[in-house]
Design a protein around this motif. Structure first.
Motif, PDB file in Angstrom:
ATOM      1  N   GLY A 190       0.811  -1.206   0.000  1.00 26.17           N
ATOM      2  CA  GLY A 190       0.000   0.000   0.000  1.00 26.17           C
ATOM      3  C   GLY A 190       0.846   1.256   0.000  1.00 26.17           C
ATOM      4  O   GLY A 190       1.870   1.344   0.684  1.00 26.17           O
ATOM      5  N   LEU A 191       0.422   2.233  -0.801  1.00 26.78           N
ATOM      6  CA  LEU A 191       1.168   3.483  -0.898  1.00 26.78           C
ATOM      7  C   LEU A 191       1.146   4.263   0.411  1.00 26.78           C
ATOM      8  O   LEU A 191       2.120   4.936   0.756  1.00 26.78           O
ATOM      9  CB  LEU A 191       0.561   4.327  -2.025  1.00 26.78           C
ATOM     10  CG  LEU A 191       1.226   5.668  -2.327  1.00 26.78           C
ATOM     11  CD1 LEU A 191       2.671   5.458  -2.754  1.00 26.78           C
ATOM     12  CD2 LEU A 191       0.454   6.422  -3.397  1.00 26.78           C
ATOM     13  N   GLU A 192       0.043   4.164   1.163  1.00 28.93           N
ATOM     14  CA  GLU A 192      -0.066   4.908   2.408  1.00 28.93           C
ATOM     15  C   GLU A 192       1.002   4.490   3.410  1.00 28.93           C
ATOM     16  O   GLU A 192       1.486   5.299   4.204  1.00 28.93           O
ATOM     17  CB  GLU A 192      -1.453   4.699   3.027  1.00 28.93           C
ATOM     18  CG  GLU A 192      -2.615   5.115   2.128  1.00 28.93           C
ATOM     19  CD  GLU A 192      -2.984   4.027   1.117  1.00 28.93           C
ATOM     20  OE1 GLU A 192      -2.379   2.929   1.217  1.00 28.93           O
ATOM     21  OE2 GLU A 192      -3.836   4.269   0.248  1.00 28.93           O
ATOM     22  N   HIS A 193       1.402   3.213   3.373  1.00 30.56           N
ATOM     23  CA  HIS A 193       2.390   2.720   4.317  1.00 30.56           C
ATOM     24  C   HIS A 193       3.790   3.245   3.992  1.00 30.56           C
ATOM     25  O   HIS A 193       4.631   3.377   4.888  1.00 30.56           O
ATOM     26  CB  HIS A 193       2.395   1.189   4.297  1.00 30.56           C
ATOM     27  CG  HIS A 193       3.253   0.577   5.359  1.00 30.56           C
ATOM     28  ND1 HIS A 193       2.961   0.665   6.708  1.00 30.56           N
ATOM     29  CD2 HIS A 193       4.412  -0.116   5.275  1.00 30.56           C
ATOM     30  CE1 HIS A 193       3.891   0.049   7.401  1.00 30.56           C
ATOM     31  NE2 HIS A 193       4.786  -0.435   6.565  1.00 30.56           N
ATOM     32  N   ALA A 194       4.047   3.550   2.712  1.00 24.87           N
ATOM     33  CA  ALA A 194       5.373   4.010   2.303  1.00 24.87           C
ATOM     34  C   ALA A 194       5.527   5.522   2.384  1.00 24.87           C
ATOM     35  O   ALA A 194       6.649   6.032   2.346  1.00 24.87           O
ATOM     36  CB  ALA A 194       5.678   3.538   0.880  1.00 24.87           C
ATOM     37  N   ILE A 195       4.404   6.244   2.496  1.00 26.67           N
ATOM     38  CA  ILE A 195       4.483   7.706   2.493  1.00 26.67           C
ATOM     39  C   ILE A 195       5.353   8.250   3.634  1.00 26.67           C
ATOM     40  O   ILE A 195       6.172   9.160   3.406  1.00 26.67           O
ATOM     41  CB  ILE A 195       3.060   8.315   2.530  1.00 26.67           C
ATOM     42  CG1 ILE A 195       2.410   8.166   1.148  1.00 26.67           C
ATOM     43  CG2 ILE A 195       3.105   9.777   2.941  1.00 26.67           C
ATOM     44  CD1 ILE A 195       1.000   8.712   1.077  1.00 26.67           C
TER      45      ILE A 195
END
Length: 388
Positions: A190-195
């Motif tokens: 998920g992109l939210e986890h890498a932000i």
């Protein structure tokens, strides 16, 4: 190069945009990074080595004062760049020499922990030192402004060390820990986890890019007032000195923008691709090509930052290296005002920029009152650095 995408490469379940850039001619990309980092390391080292120049003793000086805080900061910035280049050289060499070893990272159920350990360790090493370099550049701008305001000096270098290394380590560890949760072999998707990882990586870069020009402009304005207050007049020599300081700040920011603007453009393009349902669509061809082009540009420009900074700080110092280190005096310290020639003294500003107009009589200097403090503040900004 330094990019948070290289940390996400250590996760087997990487996102499609990261997979796009990492699978696009990896051997060519690694070769470019290796060549650029090696060239930057060699040229930076050549720039920083002492050169055979006129000894300061011939000018009548008996002793040297301690170096200014700005000189030490510039030296630390160069050291961080060199250490970052070493990390890029090591990582790129392994990628080129052992592609099967690195390929094991993509195996979700792989039994060997060494590929992931190497991937994470090399990525954290590079990110840490380049992040520290950004924080030190911010401290350089803060120090320049405070010195002109006579609110800082050599004693503040300890505070800078605490702030830069503390923030660099804290943000690096926090970003990597959140990225690799619960484990490297099973990173949360998920992109939210890498932000948060991208924020901790680019926060110091954006700080330098946005705040340093403001601090530099305020410093240049304060320098003009300081020069006028030294003798109550603003002569051609003062204008030349103010212009020299302004050009040095401009060169520093120009190098920074050249080396790191491609990173911001590349991240913007990749984030745009990640938000698309299918990044392989024909309507996204130009975006994919632009992302790949900026990706390769990053591999060339990021490792060259150290060498370009030495050019901006000190100019080209030449090939005439002096290997007689024991007898060589430390050349990046300001000229002393305590041991002067018989007919006058050499101002720290004049010694740095070789302006004859700054050779003054000691009697006139004593009448200035705070003139010596002004000279000391200006010498912090006008020093040619460790290679002058």
């Amino acid at each position: 190069m330094a990019s948070p995408r290289l940390e996400t490469f250590c996760c087997p379940n990487r996102d499609p945009a990261t997979q796009l850039v990492l699978s696009s001619r990896p051997a060519v990309f690694s070769a470019l990074c290796l060549g650029s980092a090696t060239l930057g390391l060699l040229l930076s080292t050549l720039q920083l080595l002492p050169k055979k120049k006129l000894s300061y003793r011939k000018l009548g000086r008996a002793s040297l004062p301690r170096a200014s805080s700005s000189s030490r900061i510039l030296l630390i910035v160069c050291a961080c760049d060199l250490l970052g280049c070493l990390g890029i050289i090591f990582r790129s060499s392994v990628w080129l020499g052992a592609p099967t070893f690195i390929g094991n990272i993509s195996l979700v159920n792989g039994t060997s922990v060494w590929p992931a350990t190497f991937c994470v360790g090399s990525a954290v090493w590079i990110q840490l030192f380049y992040s520290a370099c950004f924080w030190w550049l911010f401290c350089y701008a803060v120090d320049a402004y405070l010195v002109v305001r006579r609110s800082a000096g050599i004693s503040t270098i300890v505070l800078y060390h605490m702030m830069t290394w503390g923030l660099a380590i804290l943000l690096c560890v926090e970003g990597v820990a959140m990225l690799y949760y619960p484990s490297v072999s099973n990173c949360e998707e998920g992109l939210e986890h890498a932000i948060p990882h991208y924020v901790t990586t680019y926060a110091p870069l954006l700080l330098v890019l946005l705040v340093n020009p403001i601090l530099f402009s305020r410093t240049v304005a304060a320098v003009a007032s300081l020069l006028k207050g030294r003798q109550g007049i603003y002569t051609e020599n003062e204008r030349r000195l103010g212009s020299e300081i302004q050009i040095r700040f401009f060169k520093l920011m120009l190098v920074f923008i050249i080396c790191w603007s491609s990173n911001l453009i590349n991240e913007g393009l990749l984030f745009y691709l990640e938000m698309q349902p299918d990044i392989s669509g024909s309507h996204l061809k130009n975006v994919r090509n632009a992302a790949l082009i900026t990706w390769f540009i990053m591999g060339i420009l990021n490792p060259m930052q150290g060498f370009l900074f030495t050019l901006a700080f000190y100019g080209w110092t030449g090939f005439d290296v002096d290997f007689n280190f024991r007898k060589k005096e430390i050349p990046w310290q300001s000229m002393s005002t305590s041991a002067a020639p018989e007919n006058g003294y050499i101002s720290p500003v004049g010694s740095s920029l070789n302006y004859p107009g700054y050779i003054q009589n000691p009697r006139k200097t004593a009448e200035l009152g705070n003139g010596q403090q002004s000279d000391e503040a200006l010498s912090f900004l006008s020093e040619d650095g460790i290679c002058s």
